[in-house]
Design a protein around this motif. Structure first.
Motif, PDB file in Angstrom:
ATOM      1  N   PHE A   1      -8.060  28.500  22.882  1.00  0.00           N
ATOM      2  CA  PHE A   1      -6.965  29.468  22.830  1.00  0.00           C
ATOM      3  C   PHE A   1      -5.822  28.935  21.979  1.00  0.00           C
ATOM      4  CE2 PHE A   1      -9.036  29.099  26.921  1.00  0.00           C
ATOM      5  CZ  PHE A   1      -9.467  30.387  27.185  1.00  0.00           C
ATOM      6  N   ILE A   2      -5.106  29.853  21.366  1.00  0.00           N
ATOM      7  CA  ILE A   2      -3.896  29.458  20.646  1.00  0.00           C
ATOM      8  C   ILE A   2      -2.703  29.915  21.479  1.00  0.00           C
ATOM      9  CG2 ILE A   2      -2.534  29.770  18.553  1.00  0.00           C
ATOM     10  CD1 ILE A   2      -5.261  30.357  17.133  1.00  0.00           C
ATOM     11  N   VAL A   3      -1.903  28.962  21.916  1.00  0.00           N
ATOM     12  CA  VAL A   3      -0.685  29.307  22.641  1.00  0.00           C
ATOM     13  C   VAL A   3       0.426  29.375  21.590  1.00  0.00           C
ATOM     14  CG1 VAL A   3       0.976  28.575  24.386  1.00  0.00           C
ATOM     15  CG2 VAL A   3      -1.477  28.202  24.745  1.00  0.00           C
ATOM     16  N   ASP A   4       0.864  30.603  21.305  1.00  0.00           N
ATOM     17  CA  ASP A   4       1.828  30.827  20.222  1.00  0.00           C
ATOM     18  C   ASP A   4       3.109  31.387  20.816  1.00  0.00           C
ATOM     19  OD1 ASP A   4       3.255  31.591  17.999  1.00  0.00           O
ATOM     20  OD2 ASP A   4       1.578  32.630  17.028  1.00  0.00           O
ATOM     21  N   GLU A   5       4.194  30.619  20.681  1.00  0.00           N
ATOM     22  CA  GLU A   5       5.488  31.056  21.215  1.00  0.00           C
ATOM     23  C   GLU A   5       5.842  32.454  20.691  1.00  0.00           C
ATOM     24  OE1 GLU A   5       7.529  29.617  23.465  1.00  0.00           O
ATOM     25  OE2 GLU A   5       9.295  30.885  23.157  1.00  0.00           O
ATOM     26  N   ALA A   6       5.433  32.744  19.447  1.00  0.00           N
ATOM     27  CA  ALA A   6       5.779  34.036  18.853  1.00  0.00           C
ATOM     28  C   ALA A   6       5.102  35.199  19.575  1.00  0.00           C
ATOM     29  CB  ALA A   6       5.397  34.055  17.378  1.00  0.00           C
ATOM     30  N   ASN A   7       4.034  34.909  20.328  1.00  0.00           N
ATOM     31  CA  ASN A   7       3.360  35.968  21.084  1.00  0.00           C
ATOM     32  C   ASN A   7       3.867  36.073  22.509  1.00  0.00           C
ATOM     33  OD1 ASN A   7       1.804  36.419  18.867  1.00  0.00           O
ATOM     34  ND2 ASN A   7       0.080  35.178  19.571  1.00  0.00           N
ATOM     35  N   GLY A   8       4.929  35.369  22.820  1.00  0.00           N
ATOM     36  CA  GLY A   8       5.444  35.380  24.182  1.00  0.00           C
ATOM     37  C   GLY A   8       6.128  36.690  24.526  1.00  0.00           C
ATOM     38  N   ASN A   9       6.292  36.941  25.828  1.00  0.00           N
ATOM     39  CA  ASN A   9       7.060  38.112  26.245  1.00  0.00           C
ATOM     40  C   ASN A   9       8.552  37.777  26.107  1.00  0.00           C
ATOM     41  OD1 ASN A   9       7.641  36.440  28.384  1.00  0.00           O
ATOM     42  ND2 ASN A   9       6.233  37.465  29.806  1.00  0.00           N
ATOM     43  N   ASN A  10       9.416  38.678  26.550  1.00  0.00           N
ATOM     44  CA  ASN A  10      10.847  38.440  26.364  1.00  0.00           C
ATOM     45  C   ASN A  10      11.332  37.176  27.049  1.00  0.00           C
ATOM     46  OD1 ASN A  10      11.206  40.528  24.683  1.00  0.00           O
ATOM     47  ND2 ASN A  10      11.920  41.979  26.250  1.00  0.00           N
ATOM     48  N   ALA A  11      10.603  36.761  28.063  1.00  0.00           N
ATOM     49  CA  ALA A  11      10.985  35.531  28.749  1.00  0.00           C
ATOM     50  C   ALA A  11      10.355  34.312  28.070  1.00  0.00           C
ATOM     51  CB  ALA A  11      10.560  35.599  30.208  1.00  0.00           C
ATOM     52  N   GLY A  12       9.668  34.540  26.957  1.00  0.00           N
ATOM     53  CA  GLY A  12       9.047  33.433  26.246  1.00  0.00           C
ATOM     54  C   GLY A  12       7.830  32.884  26.960  1.00  0.00           C
ATOM     55  N   GLU A  13       7.143  33.735  27.724  1.00  0.00           N
ATOM     56  CA  GLU A  13       5.952  33.276  28.446  1.00  0.00           C
ATOM     57  C   GLU A  13       4.699  33.763  27.725  1.00  0.00           C
ATOM     58  OE1 GLU A  13       8.150  33.799  32.773  1.00  0.00           O
ATOM     59  OE2 GLU A  13       6.918  35.386  31.917  1.00  0.00           O
ATOM     60  N   ILE A  14       3.741  32.853  27.610  1.00  0.00           N
ATOM     61  CA  ILE A  14       2.506  33.185  26.911  1.00  0.00           C
ATOM     62  C   ILE A  14       1.358  33.067  27.920  1.00  0.00           C
ATOM     63  CG2 ILE A  14       1.052  32.647  24.901  1.00  0.00           C
ATOM     64  CD1 ILE A  14       4.229  30.852  24.885  1.00  0.00           C
TER      65      ILE A  14
ATOM     66  N   LEU B   1     -12.747  31.191  14.374  1.00  0.00           N
ATOM     67  CA  LEU B   1     -12.395  30.617  13.065  1.00  0.00           C
ATOM     68  C   LEU B   1     -11.448  31.541  12.310  1.00  0.00           C
ATOM     69  CD1 LEU B   1     -15.874  29.212  12.094  1.00  0.00           C
ATOM     70  CD2 LEU B   1     -13.784  27.860  12.196  1.00  0.00           C
ATOM     71  N   ALA B   2     -11.785  32.834  12.293  1.00  0.00           N
ATOM     72  CA  ALA B   2     -10.932  33.789  11.587  1.00  0.00           C
ATOM     73  C   ALA B   2      -9.572  33.894  12.280  1.00  0.00           C
ATOM     74  CB  ALA B   2     -11.609  35.150  11.518  1.00  0.00           C
ATOM     75  N   GLU B   3      -9.601  33.885  13.611  1.00  0.00           N
ATOM     76  CA  GLU B   3      -8.351  33.974  14.373  1.00  0.00           C
ATOM     77  C   GLU B   3      -7.467  32.759  14.065  1.00  0.00           C
ATOM     78  OE1 GLU B   3      -8.962  34.188  18.649  1.00  0.00           O
ATOM     79  OE2 GLU B   3      -6.874  33.557  18.948  1.00  0.00           O
ATOM     80  N   ALA B   4      -8.095  31.582  14.078  1.00  0.00           N
ATOM     81  CA  ALA B   4      -7.333  30.357  13.827  1.00  0.00           C
ATOM     82  C   ALA B   4      -6.791  30.359  12.409  1.00  0.00           C
ATOM     83  CB  ALA B   4      -8.220  29.135  14.043  1.00  0.00           C
ATOM     84  N   GLN B   5      -7.587  30.886  11.482  1.00  0.00           N
ATOM     85  CA  GLN B   5      -7.096  30.902  10.112  1.00  0.00           C
ATOM     86  C   GLN B   5      -5.913  31.845   9.950  1.00  0.00           C
ATOM     87  OE1 GLN B   5      -8.981  32.575   6.756  1.00  0.00           O
ATOM     88  NE2 GLN B   5      -7.256  31.616   5.716  1.00  0.00           N
ATOM     89  N   SER B   6      -6.004  33.034  10.555  1.00  0.00           N
ATOM     90  CA  SER B   6      -4.877  33.967  10.481  1.00  0.00           C
ATOM     91  C   SER B   6      -3.635  33.357  11.102  1.00  0.00           C
ATOM     92  CB  SER B   6      -5.185  35.275  11.218  1.00  0.00           C
ATOM     93  OG  SER B   6      -6.431  35.754  10.869  1.00  0.00           O
ATOM     94  N   ALA B   7      -3.847  32.556  12.142  1.00  0.00           N
ATOM     95  CA  ALA B   7      -2.710  31.953  12.834  1.00  0.00           C
ATOM     96  C   ALA B   7      -2.218  30.695  12.121  1.00  0.00           C
ATOM     97  CB  ALA B   7      -3.095  31.627  14.270  1.00  0.00           C
TER      98      ALA B   7
END
Lengths: 348, 263
Positions: B92-105, B142-148
């Motif tokens: 999994f990629i834990v990406d702060e940018a995908n967090g909710n308003n509270a910054g939770e992923i 692989l594609a997901e990781a590359q986009s990220a």
């Protein structure tokens, strides 16, 4: 009544034929990988990617397909041409999409199944993942994996062929890369005159000058260009002067270890007659220039392989005129015309 | 009298029933969902993009990208059984940018066997076994990781983390900062694992949807087991055999299981 019966009888066929339209049937026809008896052990793990006819065909199609690049015009084969043992003919440095000039001379694609890692500096440590580098490099194909997958999904050939090649039939990065590997793994060059001579096939013998060249080569070159792959697969600094325009630090780029400065992968010398220009930056046009370099052109760039140091402290491998001529004659016995013309690997 | 006796008997019965149902609750075949909630912070502050944070040595930094790879999640139940999430999906990629308003992923684990879980282990980055599979069994990751941006473009393999932004110190202001640590094939292995005993049991059931709340103190990436100076080669961390293992060990120490929700 008869009508109803026909419908009942035929309806299963209608349904099944419908469902088969989208996904081709996966009936794997295994491809046999034959390791030449004079080669070291295979490094690629075939268990994770069993070779099949359909997988190989798919990989070949991908290798020759411009769709893998941003402008749909730069396939892998653009820089890896079969007639030149899959190198970029006539280019010291390869160029790709938008005319961008790459940093290195394209390497041949041959016998990769026996290699531990790839590229001049070993930046790629798994064959399956290697194509991600050219595919996404701004200077080469300038694409993204997800975009390439979208293009493949829209193509009827790929819709069918992925289904034939893989059990899950998915058009995704995993399967695309496995197919490319299947194609590249099969690209074995092992039927040169030299191979037939060492395997004692077809009564092939070397001429006097070739034989002398082989002896000189074994004495002076085979520490690095070892085994019948002609590479010990290590990274070495063979004393090339540093090109300030590129300042390519080689293996150093990877682990940033100062011992690795200006080290490059010892290249295989198979089909060397056709893979000119030579060295990581393609600086030498001819084999004569390469041997003159080994004899009298080395530079102490600070980290030259210690085995190249002469008793007087200078660097180089002393070679007489005849030794140079005969080594070149020997190197030409590494040309494998069967491979260079093998229809299995050509586009058409 | 008769009634009280009856009432007692009834109570006893109830007790036994409830007790026995507790002990022998039949969970076979039952599956549920488990959420891992990641919350990035800096010391006792919440992490916010573009905010300046100070390091122990007088340097400061602010980030525009903050993500890392979590893989090989496995959980142990009270009986000692270990459940490995299926390998193909266990990255999994834990990406702060995908967090909710509270910054939770959130990472959602589906089809988890119902049980009472007491321990969690996960990896940070990509382990050697997965790397050696090559493209096999990687599906769309692989594609997901590359986009990220989690695949190197000049080498093969994954960036285990991306902390991108700028740093300042007494002499420089807003210099580029790029902490992209990863492994190099089999020559350099920067994969790390952490194991936590859960503060209380996590009850996964068909009807319950528990959550493990994991806090990550990202300041420890720079001031962890080893304190590093951006000025001394730690502003650009890619595949160096010297700096990457230090960052990998620091990154391993940022996590903590804060609490568990059973609901």
């Amino acid at each position: 009544m008869k009508k109803i019966l026909t419908i009942v009888i035929f309806s299963p066929f209608i349904f099944s034929s419908c469902s088969k339209d989208d996904s081709a049937v996966y009936v794997p026809k295994p491809l046999h990988f034959e390791a030449p008896s004079n080669f070291p052990d295979i490094a690629y793990n075939l268990d994770n990617n069993p070779l099949t006819e359909a997988g190989f065909e798919l990989g070949k199609k991908l290798f020759y397909d411009g769709k893998l690049s941003a402008n749909n015009a730069i396939p892998c084969a653009f820089c890896h041409e079969q007639a030149f043992a899959f190198t970029h003919h006539g280019h010291t440095l390869s160029h790709g999409v938008n005319g961008g000039i790459g940093l290195r001379n394209a390497q041949p694609i041959q016998n990769l199944a026996f290699q531990k890692d790839f590229m001049w500096d070993g930046a790629a440590s798994h064959l399956d993942l290697q194509p991600i580098i050219p595919l996404t490099s701004e200077l080469e194909m300038g694409e993204t994996l997800s975009n390439v997958i979208e293009k493949l999904k829209a193509d009827s050939y790929y819709q069918k062929q992925f289904g034939l090649a893989f059990e899950d039939g998915d058009i995704n990065a995993s399967n695309m890369l496995k197919a490319l590997s299947q194609f590249m793994v099969m690209m074995v060059s092992s039927n040169s005159k030299y191979d037939k001579y060492v395997r004692q096939e077809e009564n092939v013998s070397l001429s006097q000058i070739e034989w002398d060249g082989l002896n000189t080569f074994q004495n002076k070159c085979a520490t690095c260009h070892a085994t019948d792959l002609f590479s010990d697969q290590s990274y070495r600094n063979n004393g090339l002067s540093i090109n300030p325009r590129l300042n390519d630090t080689g293996r150093f780029k990877i682990l940033e270890n100062s011992e690795d400065l200006y080290k490059f992968k010892v290249p295989s010398l198979r089909n060397i007659e056709f893979t000119f220009p030579y060295m990581h930056d393609g600086r030498f046009e001819t084999l004569e220039a390469v041997l003159d370099f080994y004899d009298a052109g080395m530079t102490d760039n600070g980290n030259v392989d210690i085995s190249l140091k002469r008793d007087d402290g200078s660097f180089g491998i002393s070679l007489s005129t005849y030794e140079k001529e005969s080594v070149i004659a020997f190197l030409k016995t590494l040309t494998d015309n069967e491979f260079l013309n093998d229809k299995r690997f050509s586009e058409f | 009298m008769k009634i009280t006796k009856l009432a007692w008997a009834l109570l006893l019965c109830l007790c036994i029933i409830s007790c026995s149902s507790d002990n022998e609750e039949d969970l076979t075949g039952q599956i549920g969902t488990l959420d891992l909630k990641f919350d990035n912070g800096v010391g006792d502050q919440d992490f916010i993009f573009g905010t300046t944070y100070n390091k122990s040595n007088g340097e400061s930094y602010k980030l525009t990208t903050l993500k890392y790879i979590i893989s090989n999640v496995r959980i142990k139940d009270s009986k000692g059984n270990i459940f490995n999430y299926p390998t193909a999906d266990n990255v999994f990629i834990v990406d702060e940018a995908n967090g909710n308003n509270a910054g939770e992923i959130f990472i959602t684990l589906n089809n988890v066997p119902a049980a009472d879980y007491t321990e969690i282990t996960f990896g940070i980055g990509i382990d050697q076994t997965r790397f050696l599979l090559g493209a096999d069994g990687q599906g769309d990751f692989l594609a997901e990781a590359q986009s990220a941006g989690m695949l190197w473009s000049w080498a093969t393999g994954y960036r285990f983390m991306r902390f991108d932004g700028t740093y300042s110190n007494g002499t420089v202001t807003d210099e580029a900062l790029a902490i992209h640590m990863g492994s190099v094939g089999t020559s350099l292995d920067n994969y790390r694992e952490v194991t936590f005993t859960l503060p209380n049991t996590v009850r996964v059931r068909e009807v319950a949807h528990p959550e493990i709340h994991i806090e990550a103190d990202i300041s420890k990436v720079f001031d962890g087991q080893t304190s590093v100076n951006f000025a001394d080669g730690y502003s650009q961390v890619h595949t160096s055999s010297e700096t990457t293992p230090v960052i990998a060990d620091n990154l391993k120490s940022i996590f903590e299981v804060h609490h568990v929700h059973n609901n």
